[in-house]
Every structure is written in C-alpha cells, then in structure tokens.
Design an enzyme around this catalytic site. Structure first.
Site, mmCIF file in Angstrom:
data_model
loop_
_atom_site.group_PDB
_atom_site.id
_atom_site.type_symbol
_atom_site.label_atom_id
_atom_site.label_comp_id
_atom_site.label_asym_id
_atom_site.label_seq_id
_atom_site.Cartn_x
_atom_site.Cartn_y
_atom_site.Cartn_z
ATOM 1 C CD GLN A 89 -2.935 -0.961 2.375
ATOM 2 O OE1 GLN A 89 -2.604 -1.452 3.435
ATOM 3 N NE2 GLN A 89 -4.079 -0.324 2.201
ATOM 4 C CB CYS A 107 -9.147 -1.182 1.881
ATOM 5 S SG CYS A 107 -7.425 -1.338 1.370
ATOM 6 C CD GLU A 148 -3.939 -4.526 6.506
ATOM 7 O OE1 GLU A 148 -3.168 -4.295 5.559
ATOM 8 O OE2 GLU A 148 -4.940 -3.824 6.737
ATOM 9 C CG HIS A 179 -3.462 -5.340 1.272
ATOM 10 N ND1 HIS A 179 -3.972 -4.792 0.121
ATOM 11 C CD2 HIS A 179 -4.148 -4.754 2.288
ATOM 12 C CE1 HIS A 179 -4.929 -3.922 0.428
ATOM 13 N NE2 HIS A 179 -5.062 -3.883 1.740
HETATM 14 ZN ZN ZN Z 1 -6.427 -2.814 2.764
#
Ligand code: ZN
Length: 156
Positions: A51, A88, A131, A134
């Site tokens: 991210q 998110c 998470e 991800h």
């Molecule tokens: Zn997220």
C-alpha cells in the site's frame, strides 16, 4: 521517520505478489517506522507494505493494545466465521460486506527476524486476513459479497 503516500487500488503495486523479507536491516526498520507513522496518521487499523509501494511481505496491525509488526506473516489457524463491513485505506470512502474467520492465529517475524505468534478475534482476525491478502495482491473487493450502501453504513 516519515509519512509514506498510501496508494489506491488503481496502482499496480496493490495487485502483485510480494516477496519475502530476507534482510532484517536498517532499511526494514525505517520502512516499519514509516509505516507505523503512516498508519497512525491515517486512523486505520492495518497497513501492508504494497500500500506504500513496497512489494515485501510486511504488515502492521493495530490489535487495540499495540501495533504489531508482522514480517513474513503466515496464517496458521482460523476458527468460526463472521460477516461484516470492511474498508481499506487504499479504497477511501467505501465499505464492503466481507466474510472472514471469527478467530485467526498467525506467525510472523519481528523486525529482528525472531518468529512469534499472535492471535485475535473479530476486528483483529478480520484485519490479519485483510492485510495478509494484500501481500498476495488481493484487495477485499475481490472477496467481498457486495458493497455496503450509504443507508446500511448510516444504520451502524
Ligand atoms: Zn487494505
């Protein structure tokens, strides 16, 4: 210390499989410190390295007591299930209905490479799963049942 920019789902980094961390060095520590500052600033409960554009298996999860640093995390046990709203930081302003385990236990390395275990229920279990997804390039919109409407969100 420094804030990192949080990427949105439009960025390719959110859709790639991340590599394991092999070097537990100053660079990793700086990443973890920056991610911690970014997570606190964002008001979120979890943040994954992709991210912020880093394709490594690094995640932070706020379990309500502390912010856990999870390096190379693996899900080792789950129990039950829950269906509820999930958001998110990379998809601002939206929430989806997502089914997750009620309980989750993970193992991960700390910033010095030592393995440890952590567990949680409800939002913490949800956050672990979200998470860790991800790190495999999966965002919740790919596993949700549907988006929640504004009316449903207002009722909560
Ligand atoms: Zn997220």
């Amino acid at each position: 210390m420094g804030l990192r920019k949080i990427l949105t789902v439009k960025e390719p980094a959110l859709h790639k499989i991340c590599k394991s961390v092999e070097n537990f060095d100053e660079r990793l520590h700086k990443l973890l410190d920056d991610m911690r500052e970014t997570l606190i600033d964002s008001g979120g409960v979890g943040l994954a390295a992709p991210q912020v554009g880093i394709l490594r298996r690094v995640v932070l999860v706020d379990n309500g007591e502390e912010i856990l640093e999870l390096v190379n995390p693996e899900l080792i046990m789950t129990d039950g299930d829950q269906s509820g709203p999930e958001g998110c930081l990379s998809i601002p302003g939206k929430y989806g209905l997502v089914k997750r385990p009620y309980y989750a236990k993970i193992r991960a390395q700390d910033r010095n490479g030592n393995w440890y275990e952590a567990e949680g229920e409800e939002i913490v279990a949800r956050c672990f799963c979200h998470e860790l997804d991800h790190l495999d390039g999966i965002v919740y919109t790919e596993v949700m049942e549907r988006y929640l409407t504004d009316e449903e969100l207002a009722a909560d």
